[in-house]
Structure formats: structure tokens, C-alpha cells
Design a protein around this motif. Structure first.
Motif, PDB file in Angstrom:
ATOM      1  N   MET B  93     106.431  99.492  93.951  1.00  0.00           N
ATOM      2  CA  MET B  93     105.393  99.865  94.007  1.00  0.00           C
ATOM      3  C   MET B  93     104.133 100.373  94.645  1.00  0.00           C
ATOM      4  O   MET B  93     103.517 101.453  94.832  1.00  0.00           O
ATOM      5  N   ALA B  98     102.557 103.356  99.693  1.00  0.00           N
ATOM      6  CA  ALA B  98     102.327 104.216 100.780  1.00  0.00           C
ATOM      7  C   ALA B  98     103.595 105.582 101.173  1.00  0.00           C
ATOM      8  O   ALA B  98     102.672 106.642 101.524  1.00  0.00           O
ATOM      9  N   ASN B 102      99.206 107.102  99.252  1.00  0.00           N
ATOM     10  CA  ASN B 102      97.770 105.890  98.473  1.00  0.00           C
ATOM     11  C   ASN B 102      96.783 105.449  98.435  1.00  0.00           C
ATOM     12  O   ASN B 102      97.953 103.884  98.664  1.00  0.00           O
ATOM     13  N   GLN B 103      96.417 104.970  99.906  1.00  0.00           N
ATOM     14  CA  GLN B 103      96.066 103.869 100.838  1.00  0.00           C
ATOM     15  C   GLN B 103      95.071 102.852  99.946  1.00  0.00           C
ATOM     16  O   GLN B 103      95.839 101.660  99.968  1.00  0.00           O
ATOM     17  N   LYS B 104      94.551 102.791  98.842  1.00  0.00           N
ATOM     18  CA  LYS B 104      94.197 101.922  97.937  1.00  0.00           C
ATOM     19  C   LYS B 104      94.739 101.381  97.343  1.00  0.00           C
ATOM     20  O   LYS B 104      95.122  99.863  96.650  1.00  0.00           O
ATOM     21  N   ARG B 105      95.528 102.043  96.265  1.00  0.00           N
ATOM     22  CA  ARG B 105      96.247 101.385  95.452  1.00  0.00           C
ATOM     23  C   ARG B 105      98.201 100.370  96.028  1.00  0.00           C
ATOM     24  O   ARG B 105      98.400  99.778  96.470  1.00  0.00           O
ATOM     25  N   TRP B 109      98.911  97.011  95.256  1.00  0.00           N
ATOM     26  CA  TRP B 109     100.035  96.806  94.861  1.00  0.00           C
ATOM     27  C   TRP B 109     100.886  95.477  96.168  1.00  0.00           C
ATOM     28  O   TRP B 109     101.501  94.369  95.918  1.00  0.00           O
TER      29      TRP B 109
END
Lengths: 283, 234
Positions: B93, B98, B102-105, B109
Motif C-alpha cells: 500500500m 508513492a 500521495n505523500q501523506k498516505r 503506510w
């Protein structure tokens, strides 16, 4: 997740929306173009599948009758191979990569398998001697939660390296007040690393010396027991014990010569006399 | 990207559905770093293959206890296997995040993966310590030497992977606009999943199948297996 391209902290290198979210069926079983990736749905499903396989593997060996049984080997191996390739194909994306990467990985894997199989065949199938050795030398193990485990005291005599026997550390210690020859036998003399005397030493590389004091008198006509023993120590190959005496085992003559050659220079004449004297007491 | 045609290799971005802009052109169409990682993983198969084979060869050869049946705890290890498996899920994930930029996600993860990996190492430390207390030290018998060598090297791989992921998480947290690129995370992910598949093999062979071995007793499954193989050969 991949169906919802990033909107926070975007990475400049990635082109958003360039890849599509393959449907679940297509992702796992279909032919998909390079660059297709899964998302939470696909990977989550796979994770659940892998967790279920792990659970099944565990449940297989829950019945006590199946624990350690050869019946379970095949199903367990098949299940883990499925897990293995699921992770490789989907989590590691190999299904969607260039065939070259498959070839590289499978080549390494195949080499690893061949090496492993060769080792197992060499030592486990074609040369079963170590197993027989273990059977003959096994020591029981019992749990003693509080006290110091007794198997620590049960150290097996080290077979001596060619050239010189080390001072044996693990043999039954000589009882106090024993014969000085016995102290030599189990101590610096190193004899006990190769020879067995019941209750004293457990070496297996050389012939056992139980009752040698009386047996030696009958070994060779014209020799007294004392002469026979002394000469056997000083010239190990003079009267090689072995088959002629009804012993069940042949001994390695070269190992004996080189080992004894390493020991003899360290023993004084008095040591030799003490050893002979001690061995004569073994009736 | 799927072409291995060396003579007319198209520029990577033409064949790829998601062209990383910085990626150099290679005549395999695969980035050098990714290729190298796969070559390394292939060679690591040999490494672990040898260690596993050594364990199997010495199975049932220990002449003093404790033996696996005295000491191996299959239920606990099933849980730690599950933990490592789930860390593979969180890792994939993270790779997807990456790739989506989506840097935050990605950071979330990665942290999940680090925690799960740390949990696995925690189980291993607990297990090793329990073995030590029960009297199974590295030099106790053939079982302990081969077991600790194999699982110890695997644990070292996991530990290295955790450090790697921590570095990636820290880099993403400190520098949201730049690295790590999707490929950076992808390569770390390959390593992480590899460590997971090695454990899949170890768990099956050392715990589920070999965890009930006693002393030098020919009655156990391996010996039956040998007899079976020998029967076929001869």
C-alpha cells in the motif's frame, strides 16, 4: 487508493492518472498491460487470502496425530508455495513486470533449490552415516525448569582432530583417589577422547579398553599382558586391535597413527608406566 | 517497459504507462536500480537456500536436547508470521501511495509497516530469549546452531529493512516535494516482500513441519521422506 490519485503533497516525478485500476478478476487472472497496479481492494483481498492460508496451515497441524507426521508435508508445502508465488507475483508486482525480471529471479530461485536439494541428497540420503552416529550417541533430554539443565553436564567427548587429541573436557571425571594412570587417561594423556572404559571414558574412535588387563594376556602368544599393552601404546600399529579380536568395528589406522604420534612425545616414561599399570588393573 | 529488445529499445517513457520523468534510458527497458535489486534477491535465494538446506541436513541429528519439540512454540510463531504477512500488505500500500504521489498516505503506510516489522522482531527477540532461558544456546546442539543461524540472518534482514523504511519515512516527512520517488519505495518494497517470502518458507519447514522433531530418532517425518526418496532412486 490507486483509483484516487494523490492530491496532497504530490511527488513531482509521477504522472498522475497514467495507470489504471485493473478490475479484481483482471488483476489476478487476466492479462494486463505493463504499468497496471492494484489498489486497496486488490491488495486487501490478497492479504486476507494469505492470512486464511496461514490459518489453514496452522489448523492442519493442530490435531496431535498430525504433528510431525509425513502426511502433512505435502499439503503444507503446497500451501506455502501458493503463498510464496502470490507475494512474488502481486505484492512484488512480478506479474506486471518485464519477463527479464522473472527470468532473473527464477534463475536465482532455481539455483538455490538445486543447491539445497543437492546438500540434502548428499548428506541426508547418500551418506546416512551421521544419522547412525547420532542414534548411537543420543542422550536423553528432560525438562528441568528450575534447576540447571542436566544436559549441560552431558557433554559428548569430542572426536580428536587428526594430529593431536585435545585435553578432553567432557568426559566423566576421574573419581578422587583413583589410580594416577587413570588421571592421565582421562586428563592430559587424552586417551579418553578415543577409547572407552565403562564408567571412565566414552571415546569411540579407538577400540574399547574394558577388561584389557586380562584380555591383553591372551592377545598374542609369548607376550605378557604388560608387554602387550606397553608395546601397543609405544608402537600403535604393532598389534592393531580390530577384527582379529572379534571387535565389531574396524578402526582408522592412519588416524590412529597420527593421533598417537601427537600424544606420545608429551608423555614421560613414568607416565607410560602409570598408564600400563592402570590398564593392567582393568579386569 | 515490457520490452527486452536491446537493439531497438524504445525510450522508457514510450512503453511505460507511468513514466518516471527522471528515469534514464536503459537497453533492457528496466531501471538499473530495479534490475540490480532483482539480481540481489535472486542471489539471496541462494544464500537462504543454503542455510535452509543446512538446517534440513542436520534435522534430527542433535544428540543432546532441547529438541525442537521441547521448545518450538507454533501458535506464537503463527501470530508473528501473520504480523509479517500483514506488513507486506501495508508495504504494498505504501508503494501504491508513492506511485500515486500521495505523500501523506505513503508516510502512514510506511509507519504501519515499520511497526509491524518491529512487532515481528519483538516476537523473535522474545522467542530467542525464551530458548536461551530453556537452555538452548547457539552452541548447544546442531538444531540450535542451524536454527539460530538461519532465523538470525532472517531477523537481520528484517531489521535492516526496518532501518531502510525508517529512512524513507523520515525523508518523505522532511522533504515533501522531492524524494523518495515511487521507485525508491518500490525497491525497498521488493526487499521487504522478499524477506516475507523467505519467512513463509522458514515458517513451514522449521515450525509447521520441523517443529515437532525430537532427538536422533529415525521415526520422524524427514527420515521417512529420505527413505521414500531412496526407495525411488534405488
Amino acid at each position: 487508493m490507486s483509483s484516487n490519485p494523490g492530491h496532497e503533497g504530490a511527488l513531482p516525478h509521477e504522472e498522475h492518472g497514467a495507470h489504471e485500476d485493473a478490475g479484481i478478476g483482471r488483476f489476478f487472472f487476466g492479462r494486463v498491460p505493463a504499468g497496471v497496479h492494484g489498489g486497496l481492494k486488490q491488495y486487501g483481498l490478497l492479504a486476507i487470502f494469505l492470512a486464511i492460508i496461514t490459518l489453514v496451515e496452522f489448523l492442519i497441524i493442530v490435531p496431535e496425530g498430525l504433528q510431525g507426521s509425513s502426511v502433512v508435508i505435502a499439503p503444507l508445502v503446497i500451501l506455502s508455495v501458493i503463498k510464496f508465488f502470490c507475494v512474488v507475483a502481486f505484492f512484488m508486482h512480478l506479474k506486471f513486470e518485464s519477463p527479464l525480471l522473472w527470468q532473473i529471479f527464477v534463475a536465482g530461485l532455481a539455483l538455490g533449490l538445486v543447491v539445497a536439494l543437492s546438500l540434502v541428497l548428499l548428506f541426508g540420503v547418500f551418506r546416512p552415516t551421521p544419522r547412525a552416529f547420532s542414534e548411537n550417541r543420543q542422550a536423553p533430554f528432560e525438562h528441568h525448569a528450575e534447576e540447571k539443565p542436566h544436559y549441560e553436564a552431558l557433554v559428548v567427548p569430542t572426536p580428536c582432530p587428526v594430529g593431536a587429541c585435545p585435553t578432553p573436557g567432557g568426559n566423566v571425571p576421574a573419581p578422587t583417589g583413583s589410580h594416577p594412570g587413570q588421571a592421565l587417561f582421562v586428563g592430559v594423556g587424552g586417551c579418553s577422547a578415543c577409547h572407552t572404559i565403562d564408567g571412565v571414558a566414552q571415546g569411540i574412535l579407538g577400540p574399547p579398553l574394558n577388561g584389557i588387563g586380562s584380555a591383553a594376556a591372551n592377545r598374542l602368544p609369548g607376550y605378557s599382558a604388560e608387554e602387550y599393552i606397553r608395546e601397543s601404546i609405544l608402537e600403535p600399529d604393532a598389534h592393531a586391535a580390530g577384527t582379529a579380536d572379534g571387535l565389531s568395528q574396524d578402526y582408522d589406522g592412519n588416524l590412529m597413527l597420527s593421533t598417537m604420534a601427537g600424544i606420545l612425545p608429551a608423555l614421560s616414561d613414568e607416565d607410560i608406566e602409570n598408564l600400563v599399570d592402570y590398564l593392567l588393573t582393568l579386569q | 517497459m515490457a520490452h527486452a529488445d536491446t537493439t531497438h529499445a524504445p525510450p522508457a517513457h514510450e512503453a511505460s504507462a507511468h513514466p518516471p520523468a527522471h528515469e534514464e534510458e536503459t537497453n533492457t527497458g528496466i531501471s538499473h536500480r530495479k534490475l540490480l535489486m532483482w539480481v540481489f534477491l535472486g542471489s539471496d535465494c541462494l544464500f537462504f537456500g543454503s542455510l535452509i538446506a543446512t538446517y534440513m541436513v542436520y534435522r534430527g541429528q542433535s544428540i543432546v536436547g532441547p529438541y525442537p519439540i521441547d521448545i518450538i512454540d507454533v501458535p506464537i510463531t503463527t501470530i508473528s508470521t501473520f504480523v509479517l504477512l500483514m506488513s507486506s500488505f501495508t508495504m504494498v500500500m505504501a508503494v501504491a501511495a508513492a506511485r500515486n504521489g500521495n505523500q501523506k498516505r505513503l508516510i502512514q503506510w510506511l509507519v504501519c509497516t515499520i511497526v509491524l516489522g518491529g512487532g515481528f522482531i519483538g516476537f523473535q527477540v522474545y522467542e530467542f530469549n525464551l530458548f536461551r532461558v530453556e537452555g538452548l544456546r547457539y552452541e548447544t546442539n546442531l538444531f540450535s546452531s542451524t536454527f539460530f543461524t538461519l532465523t538470525g540472518f532472517h531477523g537481520a534482514h528484517v531489521t535492516l529493512g526496518i532501518f531502510w523504511l525508517i529512512c524513507l519515512a523520515v525523508i518523505s516527512a522532511r522533504n515533501p516535494a522531492g524524494r523518495p520517488s515511487g521507485e525508491d519505495v518500490d525497491i525497498a518494497g521488493l526487499y521487504w516482500h522478499f524477506v516475507d517470502i523467505v519467512w513463509i518458507v522458514i515458517f513451514t519447514l522449521l515450525y509447521l513441519i520441523g517443529g515437532f522433531d525430537a532427538g536422533p530418532d529415525v521415526g520422524h517425518a524427514a527420515a521417512q521422506g529420505w527413505q521414500w526418496i531412496t526407495g525411488i532412486i534405488t
